[in-house]
Design a protein around this motif. Structure first.
Motif, PDB file in Angstrom:
ATOM      1  N   SER A  64       0.830  -1.212   0.000  1.00 12.29           N
ATOM      2  CA  SER A  64       0.000   0.000   0.000  1.00 12.29           C
ATOM      3  C   SER A  64       0.860   1.257   0.000  1.00 12.29           C
ATOM      4  CB  SER A  64      -0.923   0.000   1.226  1.00 12.29           C
ATOM      5  OG  SER A  64      -1.845  -1.055   1.170  1.00 12.29           O
ATOM      6  N   LEU A  65       2.095   1.145   0.512  1.00 12.36           N
ATOM      7  CA  LEU A  65       3.017   2.274   0.544  1.00 12.36           C
ATOM      8  C   LEU A  65       3.880   2.352  -0.718  1.00 12.36           C
ATOM      9  CD1 LEU A  65       4.198   1.994   4.266  1.00 12.36           C
ATOM     10  CD2 LEU A  65       2.418   3.462   3.328  1.00 12.36           C
ATOM     11  N   GLY A  66       3.643   1.439  -1.670  1.00 10.19           N
ATOM     12  CA  GLY A  66       4.370   1.487  -2.935  1.00 10.19           C
ATOM     13  C   GLY A  66       5.627   0.651  -2.998  1.00 10.19           C
ATOM     14  N   PHE A  67       5.827  -0.243  -2.023  1.00 13.85           N
ATOM     15  CA  PHE A  67       7.013  -1.100  -2.017  1.00 13.85           C
ATOM     16  C   PHE A  67       6.731  -2.418  -2.740  1.00 13.85           C
ATOM     17  CE2 PHE A  67       7.802   1.757   1.462  1.00 13.85           C
ATOM     18  CZ  PHE A  67       9.173   1.879   1.546  1.00 13.85           C
ATOM     19  N   ASP A  68       7.794  -3.011  -3.277  1.00 11.49           N
ATOM     20  CA  ASP A  68       7.726  -4.369  -3.816  1.00 11.49           C
ATOM     21  C   ASP A  68       8.185  -5.326  -2.718  1.00 11.49           C
ATOM     22  OD1 ASP A  68       6.919  -3.600  -6.405  1.00 11.49           O
ATOM     23  OD2 ASP A  68       8.990  -3.131  -6.945  1.00 11.49           O
ATOM     24  N   VAL A  69       7.447  -6.408  -2.520  1.00  8.11           N
ATOM     25  CA  VAL A  69       7.740  -7.347  -1.442  1.00  8.11           C
ATOM     26  C   VAL A  69       7.993  -8.729  -2.027  1.00  8.11           C
ATOM     27  CG1 VAL A  69       6.933  -8.354   0.724  1.00  8.11           C
ATOM     28  CG2 VAL A  69       6.255  -6.016   0.105  1.00  8.11           C
ATOM     29  N   GLU A  73      11.293 -18.588   0.699  1.00  5.17           N
ATOM     30  CA  GLU A  73      10.870 -19.637   1.618  1.00  5.17           C
ATOM     31  C   GLU A  73      12.060 -20.388   2.204  1.00  5.17           C
ATOM     32  OE1 GLU A  73       8.631 -22.053   3.925  1.00  5.17           O
ATOM     33  OE2 GLU A  73       7.890 -20.340   2.773  1.00  5.17           O
ATOM     34  N   GLN A  74      13.107 -20.585   1.392  1.00  6.06           N
ATOM     35  CA  GLN A  74      14.248 -21.365   1.849  1.00  6.06           C
ATOM     36  C   GLN A  74      14.989 -20.683   2.987  1.00  6.06           C
ATOM     37  OE1 GLN A  74      17.033 -22.301  -1.232  1.00  6.06           O
ATOM     38  NE2 GLN A  74      18.182 -23.735   0.011  1.00  6.06           N
ATOM     39  N   THR A  75      15.199 -19.374   2.871  1.00 10.02           N
ATOM     40  CA  THR A  75      15.922 -18.638   3.913  1.00 10.02           C
ATOM     41  C   THR A  75      14.978 -17.913   4.861  1.00 10.02           C
ATOM     42  OG1 THR A  75      16.109 -16.656   2.515  1.00 10.02           O
ATOM     43  CG2 THR A  75      17.869 -18.295   2.367  1.00 10.02           C
ATOM     44  N   ARG A  76      13.643 -17.992   4.585  1.00 11.06           N
ATOM     45  CA  ARG A  76      12.621 -17.331   5.394  1.00 11.06           C
ATOM     46  C   ARG A  76      12.927 -15.836   5.537  1.00 11.06           C
ATOM     47  NH1 ARG A  76       9.325 -20.754   7.941  1.00 11.06           N
ATOM     48  NH2 ARG A  76       8.941 -19.432   9.749  1.00 11.06           N
ATOM     49  N   THR A  77      13.228 -15.238   4.375  1.00 13.31           N
ATOM     50  CA  THR A  77      13.629 -13.842   4.336  1.00 13.31           C
ATOM     51  C   THR A  77      12.632 -13.013   3.540  1.00 13.31           C
ATOM     52  OG1 THR A  77      15.978 -14.444   4.452  1.00 13.31           O
ATOM     53  CG2 THR A  77      15.458 -12.236   3.648  1.00 13.31           C
ATOM     54  N   VAL A  78      12.247 -11.869   4.086  1.00 15.72           N
ATOM     55  CA  VAL A  78      11.391 -10.909   3.398  1.00 15.72           C
ATOM     56  C   VAL A  78      12.280  -9.787   2.863  1.00 15.72           C
ATOM     57  CG1 VAL A  78       9.492  -9.274   3.615  1.00 15.72           C
ATOM     58  CG2 VAL A  78       9.443 -11.413   4.902  1.00 15.72           C
ATOM     59  N   THR A  79      12.131  -9.466   1.581  1.00 14.71           N
ATOM     60  CA  THR A  79      12.871  -8.372   0.972  1.00 14.71           C
ATOM     61  C   THR A  79      11.882  -7.317   0.498  1.00 14.71           C
ATOM     62  OG1 THR A  79      14.585  -9.902   0.220  1.00 14.71           O
ATOM     63  CG2 THR A  79      14.557  -7.717  -0.779  1.00 14.71           C
ATOM     64  N   ILE A  80      12.110  -6.063   0.893  1.00 14.57           N
ATOM     65  CA  ILE A  80      11.202  -4.957   0.582  1.00 14.57           C
ATOM     66  C   ILE A  80      12.005  -3.889  -0.162  1.00 14.57           C
ATOM     67  CG2 ILE A  80       9.582  -3.292   1.555  1.00 14.57           C
ATOM     68  CD1 ILE A  80       9.541  -5.065   4.080  1.00 14.57           C
ATOM     69  N   ASN A  81      11.571  -3.543  -1.375  1.00 15.93           N
ATOM     70  CA  ASN A  81      12.315  -2.602  -2.208  1.00 15.93           C
ATOM     71  C   ASN A  81      11.428  -1.470  -2.702  1.00 15.93           C
ATOM     72  OD1 ASN A  81      15.050  -3.976  -2.533  1.00 15.93           O
ATOM     73  ND2 ASN A  81      13.681  -5.595  -3.224  1.00 15.93           N
ATOM     74  N   LYS A  82      12.008  -0.278  -2.749  1.00 17.79           N
ATOM     75  CA  LYS A  82      11.353   0.880  -3.341  1.00 17.79           C
ATOM     76  C   LYS A  82      12.433   1.903  -3.662  1.00 17.79           C
ATOM     77  CE  LYS A  82       7.803   4.413  -2.527  1.00 17.79           C
ATOM     78  NZ  LYS A  82       6.841   4.973  -1.531  1.00 17.79           N
ATOM     79  N   GLY A  83      12.633   2.157  -4.958  1.00 14.40           N
ATOM     80  CA  GLY A  83      13.692   3.083  -5.353  1.00 14.40           C
ATOM     81  C   GLY A  83      15.048   2.583  -4.891  1.00 14.40           C
ATOM     82  N   THR A  84      15.777   3.400  -4.151  1.00 11.56           N
ATOM     83  CA  THR A  84      17.092   3.019  -3.635  1.00 11.56           C
ATOM     84  C   THR A  84      17.011   2.386  -2.258  1.00 11.56           C
ATOM     85  OG1 THR A  84      17.416   5.233  -2.708  1.00 11.56           O
ATOM     86  CG2 THR A  84      18.227   4.850  -4.954  1.00 11.56           C
ATOM     87  N   SER A  85      15.815   2.225  -1.729  1.00 14.69           N
ATOM     88  CA  SER A  85      15.643   1.660  -0.389  1.00 14.69           C
ATOM     89  C   SER A  85      15.497   0.149  -0.465  1.00 14.69           C
ATOM     90  CB  SER A  85      14.410   2.268   0.287  1.00 14.69           C
ATOM     91  OG  SER A  85      14.242   1.727   1.586  1.00 14.69           O
TER      92      SER A  85
END
Length: 258
Positions: A64-69, A73-85
């Motif tokens: 909703s804030l415009g991030f890609d999520v 599953e293998q590393t149980r890691t969430v990655t959140i990207n938006k621009g340079t963040s």
């Protein structure tokens, strides 16, 4: 006798109603989340309170804030990207990484009903938004941080303060970025990782994989080679060089040679 019987029947009939009313009065109100006064919809798992901390599903809010999520599953890691963040967090850990910098969480990220849940403070610290709580309506209020900053920031009285170079700007030459290489080799489920390159001679160097940091030996000419075997699935690394109070950081990705 007839009056006593009628009173007993009436008392029994009222017991379920009274119990239901007490239960309804004590039931906690549903927690809501709004972004710039617009409600965020949660299709399945709702925000909850655990250990006196409000946990919210990160994907619906971040999107909703415009991030890609993304979810690994293998590393149980969430990655959140938006621009340079770039923000990364691992379920069950109380830290996250934002552009290589560590962020401490109140409570670990956790899975509830197949949704990754994070403490609401994470939205403010990792995604850089203002977060407030309305006790009366049980609502988490998210607003743009830049809007508040633009209202609060006046023209600086001392312009020279804004012209001072940041520490990283004076230390960008500690790492020779043209020489840095990250390679990964996979054997069964084991990942072999190598980071090599050149830094300014005399620098202290560390490499961070996920949430683990390793010291690296640097040769007299500034060259180095770091090798580590651990589980497969790590895709990024952080290289940090420090010398005479100056710090230079490099974010890199591994190239698979398997």
């Amino acid at each position: 006798m007839l009056k006593k019987l009628a009173s007993l029947v009436l008392a029994i009939a009222l017991v379920p109603v009274a119990a239901f009313s007490a239960s309804a009065a004590s039931a906690p109100a549903a927690i809501k989340v709004e972004y710039n006064q617009k409600a965020i919809v949660f299709p399945d798992q709702k925000p909850v309170i655990r250990d006196s901390r409000t946990l919210v599903p990160i994907r619906p809010i971040a999107e909703s804030l415009g991030f890609d999520v993304d979810w690994n599953e293998q590393t149980r890691t969430v990655t959140i990207n938006k621009g340079t963040s770039n923000v990364r967090l691992v379920v069950t850990q109380k830290i996250a990484k934002k552009n290589g910098q560590t962020i401490n969480l109140d409570v670990p990220a956790q899975i509830i009903n197949q949704r990754t849940m994070v403490p609401v403070r994470f939205i403010a610290e990792a995604l850089s938004y203002n977060v407030n709580w309305n006790q009366a309506t049980q609502t988490v209020l998210i607003t743009d941080e830049q809007a508040t900053q633009s209202n609060a920031t006046e023209e600086p009285k001392d312009n020279s303060a804004t012209q001072k170079p940041a520490a990283n700007e004076t230390a960008v030459k500690l790492i020779d970025r043209t020489t840095i290489k990250g390679r990964t080799f996979t054997i069964a489920t084991i990942g072999l990782y190598r980071v090599s390159g050149n830094v300014e001679p005399g620098s202290e160097v560390v490499v961070t994989l996920e949430d683990n940091t390793f010291e690296v030996d640097v040769n007299a000419d500034g060259s180095f080679e770091f090798n580590k075997d651990t589980y497969d699935g790590i895709r990024n690394f952080t290289l940090k060089a420090e010398k005479d109070g100056k710090v230079d950081t490099y974010e890199g990705e591994f190239v698979s040679n398997s």
